[in-house]
Design an enzyme around this catalytic site. Structure first.
Site, PDB file in Angstrom:
ATOM      1  N   TYR A  94       0.866  -1.183   0.000  1.00 25.31           N
ATOM      2  CA  TYR A  94       0.000   0.000   0.000  1.00 25.31           C
ATOM      3  C   TYR A  94       0.900   1.228   0.000  1.00 25.31           C
ATOM      4  O   TYR A  94       1.641   1.457   0.955  1.00 25.31           O
ATOM      5  CB  TYR A  94      -0.882  -0.038   1.242  1.00 25.31           C
ATOM      6  CG  TYR A  94      -1.873   1.088   1.391  1.00 25.31           C
ATOM      7  CD1 TYR A  94      -2.776   1.394   0.383  1.00 25.31           C
ATOM      8  CD2 TYR A  94      -1.921   1.834   2.572  1.00 25.31           C
ATOM      9  CE1 TYR A  94      -3.708   2.409   0.542  1.00 25.31           C
ATOM     10  CE2 TYR A  94      -2.851   2.843   2.737  1.00 25.31           C
ATOM     11  CZ  TYR A  94      -3.744   3.125   1.722  1.00 25.31           C
ATOM     12  OH  TYR A  94      -4.662   4.131   1.884  1.00 25.31           O
ATOM     13  N   TYR A 122     -11.874  -4.143   6.854  1.00 21.03           N
ATOM     14  CA  TYR A 122     -10.579  -3.823   7.473  1.00 21.03           C
ATOM     15  C   TYR A 122     -10.729  -2.756   8.552  1.00 21.03           C
ATOM     16  O   TYR A 122     -10.304  -2.912   9.699  1.00 21.03           O
ATOM     17  CB  TYR A 122      -9.581  -3.346   6.405  1.00 21.03           C
ATOM     18  CG  TYR A 122      -8.279  -2.896   7.013  1.00 21.03           C
ATOM     19  CD1 TYR A 122      -7.280  -3.811   7.303  1.00 21.03           C
ATOM     20  CD2 TYR A 122      -8.054  -1.560   7.347  1.00 21.03           C
ATOM     21  CE1 TYR A 122      -6.091  -3.414   7.902  1.00 21.03           C
ATOM     22  CE2 TYR A 122      -6.884  -1.153   7.949  1.00 21.03           C
ATOM     23  CZ  TYR A 122      -5.901  -2.080   8.225  1.00 21.03           C
ATOM     24  OH  TYR A 122      -4.746  -1.683   8.829  1.00 21.03           O
ATOM     25  N   HIS A 123     -11.367  -1.642   8.183  1.00 25.71           N
ATOM     26  CA  HIS A 123     -11.447  -0.522   9.121  1.00 25.71           C
ATOM     27  C   HIS A 123     -12.419  -0.783  10.259  1.00 25.71           C
ATOM     28  O   HIS A 123     -12.372  -0.111  11.289  1.00 25.71           O
ATOM     29  CB  HIS A 123     -11.827   0.760   8.373  1.00 25.71           C
ATOM     30  CG  HIS A 123     -10.771   1.217   7.418  1.00 25.71           C
ATOM     31  ND1 HIS A 123     -10.859   0.976   6.060  1.00 25.71           N
ATOM     32  CD2 HIS A 123      -9.593   1.847   7.610  1.00 25.71           C
ATOM     33  CE1 HIS A 123      -9.774   1.460   5.468  1.00 25.71           C
ATOM     34  NE2 HIS A 123      -8.998   1.985   6.382  1.00 25.71           N
ATOM     35  N   LYS A 152     -11.517  17.341  15.933  1.00 25.61           N
ATOM     36  CA  LYS A 152     -10.670  16.715  14.915  1.00 25.61           C
ATOM     37  C   LYS A 152     -10.535  17.695  13.752  1.00 25.61           C
ATOM     38  O   LYS A 152     -11.387  17.725  12.862  1.00 25.61           O
ATOM     39  CB  LYS A 152     -11.271  15.390  14.436  1.00 25.61           C
ATOM     40  CG  LYS A 152     -10.991  14.235  15.390  1.00 25.61           C
ATOM     41  CD  LYS A 152     -11.191  12.882  14.750  1.00 25.61           C
ATOM     42  CE  LYS A 152     -10.227  12.578  13.640  1.00 25.61           C
ATOM     43  NZ  LYS A 152      -8.808  12.504  14.045  1.00 25.61           N
ATOM     44  N   ASP A 172      -8.576  14.299   8.484  1.00 29.47           N
ATOM     45  CA  ASP A 172      -8.330  12.978   9.059  1.00 29.47           C
ATOM     46  C   ASP A 172      -9.625  12.399   9.622  1.00 29.47           C
ATOM     47  O   ASP A 172     -10.249  12.979  10.501  1.00 29.47           O
ATOM     48  CB  ASP A 172      -7.273  13.103  10.162  1.00 29.47           C
ATOM     49  CG  ASP A 172      -7.113  11.827  10.963  1.00 29.47           C
ATOM     50  OD1 ASP A 172      -7.271  10.742  10.374  1.00 29.47           O
ATOM     51  OD2 ASP A 172      -6.842  11.927  12.167  1.00 29.47           O
ATOM     52  N   HIS A 195      -9.776   9.209  10.919  1.00 19.54           N
ATOM     53  CA  HIS A 195      -9.502   8.165  11.911  1.00 19.54           C
ATOM     54  C   HIS A 195      -9.922   8.693  13.280  1.00 19.54           C
ATOM     55  O   HIS A 195      -9.146   9.339  13.976  1.00 19.54           O
ATOM     56  CB  HIS A 195      -8.018   7.799  11.920  1.00 19.54           C
ATOM     57  CG  HIS A 195      -7.618   6.896  10.805  1.00 19.54           C
ATOM     58  ND1 HIS A 195      -6.802   7.299   9.776  1.00 19.54           N
ATOM     59  CD2 HIS A 195      -7.940   5.601  10.529  1.00 19.54           C
ATOM     60  CE1 HIS A 195      -6.632   6.288   8.929  1.00 19.54           C
ATOM     61  NE2 HIS A 195      -7.312   5.254   9.361  1.00 19.54           N
TER      62      HIS A 195
END
Length: 659
Positions: free
Chosen positions: A19, A173-174, A532, A536, A538
């Site tokens: 990646y 995945y996340h 935040k 981003d 996350h």
């Protein structure tokens, strides 16, 4: 050579990917060509956050984010440079892109056509999974229903025009990164796949639907509990086969095959003793390669230092060599399934399937994946809180973090800090190239292409043909996304953090007493604003800080992702916040914090303490403190209760007076 050796028919290795993408299209192209020369067999493109969220590199929200977590692609010229001297007709390319997936695929197709490629031969994948973006990654743009429609547009277009392309990669995945249990990962991902198949079924003739269903692939996570993870993959295989056969009547087993790629877990990589991550990555890779029945079709591994920052080419090479050694030096690919008929494995697989079926039925009762986004988000936040609690209480051992923490300094941490640092000049240069592109294109052609794109979106037509035409006309990423925002509106996903305390307050009495005492001295409940800034998405760390602060009795303010420094400062003024906490994991902490601190001073909030958390190198932490930041936290600061006591101390007038 013996006859037995000659009779061995080895399986083909999985696609070996890394990646990758950073700084500029030109630099990323050089990295891709170098990795291919080293034996990589497929490309996996990481895009920067402005590209992922539909902003050009010069947008106010893109400041500090350009080229940080991936490559900026603002127009056809960038895509052309990204794949220069890489024949796309011969390549298998995975693009980790979601909200802007129709657009990036349009740019890819236009680039391939410029190369003279036969588009029907293009092979690869766009992730194109918006539902998990609302739950975990945060790079969504539009509301769920129009986003689901665009997923369908890509799948329908690819089925007819790019038949070897995987138009959608259901990405669990996340979900695991956000704290999902194996049962949640199975059920939430499969619910997403069901929502997509339900969207696609009316779009094609009934006889074509099985083949279209067969193009849906998955992208999963493999964590450190590798036996459980291997069983999870076997459960995925069985459940997907079951859903396609019983719910959709797909009779051909070929079209019911569970096809997946994997990136092994980055969540478990530690900043402390980072060299240990090499072993973690290898063990996690075994979960998706040992079992032939559930073996990944493509594997990409993180680098040992991803908890520290951006990996260097050597770090990526080391992870690629790990794959090559397993695929080419060992005898793994010479054997049938190693776990077939194993009673312990069978029991675990059945238990996981039962748990997933129960949760799937629950989600179905709420209206499927689209109708249960808020529920799924809150469940992930709860599960992540449980995970962190177990680590804090030493119930889950993490070597080098909460056990065996003493160790020798790592010789891998060389003079460059063990990571790659993106030159801040990259952003300025990218903006200059973008402005030059705009000035040199045919303005009338762009205007016409945008009008056609907007018209297609408004009348519910497939947006892919108009997107490809727009790509060729010179439209930019921000201009494409602006049309989608205009037609469908923007969306703010649920935070998963309610205002009410949870049942996880055991062991917090001392902190709750300290919060009460400080609140009494402040004359009102201690107000902790969590923000935040930037692009981003996350949000796991910010959510867990908000979750714990709320359970400690603080009055929290947390509005989720993607805020400007100006919005955060305005909220601090309006809420009369006692402490402001910022979470930034994209590497854009310096410019974003710099702007926020300046705005805090201008708003007469210079005395309000600001704390910052993220993947922040030591030198940057020092710079943040020079800017006036009171505390800097990195992944090694995993004890949330310590952070909570710091917040109380910073807000408490008694503590301030004592200083």
């Amino acid at each position: 050579m013996s006859q037995a050796q000659q009779d061995i028919q080895k399986d083909r290795p999985w696609l070996i990917r890394t990646y990758a993408g950073h700084s500029t299209a030109k630099a990323s192209n050089a990295l891709y060509r170098s990795n291919l020369a080293k034996g990589q067999t497929g490309l996996s493109v990481a895009f920067d956050l402005p590209t992922q969220t539909g902003y050009d590199s010069d947008h106010v929200l893109a400041r500090g984010e350009v080229g940080k977590v991936g490559v900026p692609v603002s127009h056809l010229g960038d895509m052309r440079t990204l794949f220069s001297d890489i024949p796309l007709e011969q390549m298998n390319t995975s693009m980790t892109i979601n909200a802007t997936a129709p657009w990036l695929l349009a740019l890819y197709i236009a680039t391939a056509e410029e190369q003279g490629a036969d588009v029907t031969k293009l092979q690869g994948t766009v992730q194109n999974d918006l539902i998990k973006e609302y739950l975990s990654r945060g790079t969504y743009i539009c509301p769920p229903k129009p986003s689901l429609k665009m997923i369908g547009d890509v799948a329908e277009y690819c089925y007819t025009n790019v038949p070897k392309w995987n138009p959608m990669n259901v990405c669990s995945y996340h979900l695991q990164e956000a704290g999902a249990t194996p049962e949640q990962e199975l059920s939430f991902a499969l619910a997403t796949a069901i929502a997509v198949l339900d969207e696609l079924k009316p779009r094609v003739p009934a006889e074509d639907f099985p083949a279209l269903a067969g193009r849906i692939s998955f992208f999963v996570n493999a964590g450190i509990r590798f036996v459980t993870e291997m069983c999870k993959m076997r459960a995925f295989v069985d459940l997907w086969d079951e859903i396609l056969e019983t719910r959709y009547g797909v009779e051909n087993p070929k079209y019911r095959r569970f096809r997946y790629g994997v990136q092994v877990n980055s969540l478990g990589l530690t900043e402390q003793q980072p060299e240990n991550n090499v072993y973690r990555i290898l063990i996690e890779m075994l979960a998706v390669t040992l079992s032939k029945k559930a073996r990944a079709r493509a594997v990409q591994l993180p680098a040992w230092n991803e908890a520290l920052g951006l990996p260097r080419p050597w770090d990526q090479q080391w992870s690629m060599r790990m794959q090559q050694i397993l695929a080419y030096e060992t005898d793994l690919l010479e054997f049938d399934d190693l776990f077939e008929g194993n009673p312990a494995v069978d029991r675990k697989v059945e238990a996981l399937k039962d748990g997933a079926r129960h949760e799937l039925a629950n989600l179905e009762g709420m209206g499927g994946a689209i109708g249960s986004i808020e529920y799924m988000k809150s469940r992930l936040v709860d599960s992540n809180a449980d995970r962190l609690n177990r680590i804090e209480k030493n119930e889950t051992v993490v070597v080098g973090v909460n056990k065996w923490t003493e160790g020798e300094p790592s010789p891998l941490m060389t003079g460059d800090g063990g990571i790659m640092v993106v030159d801040p000049a990259v952003e300025v240069e990218q903006i200059e190239r973008l402005n030059a592109w705009r000035s040199e294109r045919d303005a009338d052609a762009v205007k016409s292409a945008l009008a056609n794109l907007r018209a297609a979106a408004q009348k519910g037509a497939n947006v892919m043909p108009a997107s490809i035409a727009a790509a060729k006309a010179g439209v930019t990423t921000g201009e494409w996304a602006a049309q989608m925002r205009t037609v469908h509106g923007e969306y703010r996903g649920p935070t998963g953090v309610s205002g009410s305390p949870s049942n996880k307050t055991e062991g917090l009495d001392e902190i709750r007493d300290a919060v009460d005492a400080a609140s009494d001295r402040l004359g009102r409940r201690l107000k902790f604003l969590i923000g935040k800034p930037g692009l981003d998405g996350h949000s796991n760390g910010a959510e867990q800080i908000a979750f714990r602060a709320r359970d400690c009795g603080m009055d929290i303010g947390y509005e989720g992702i993607r805020l400007t420094p100006e919005e955060i400062v305005n909220a601090a003024l309006e809420d009369k916040a006692h402490v402001v906490g910022l979470s930034i994991l994209s590497g854009s902490h310096i410019p974003l914090v710099e702007e926020l601190m300046q705005r805090m001073r201008e708003a007469d909030l210079a005395d309000t303490p600001v704390i910052v958390g993220g993947i922040i190198p030591d030198e940057d932490a020092k710079r943040l403190r020079e800017l006036g930041v009171a505390r800097v936290y990195t992944p090694k600061d995993f004890e949330l209760n310590t952070i909570m006591m710091d917040v109380v101390a910073l807000a408490d007038p008694k503590a301030v007076a004592a200083e």
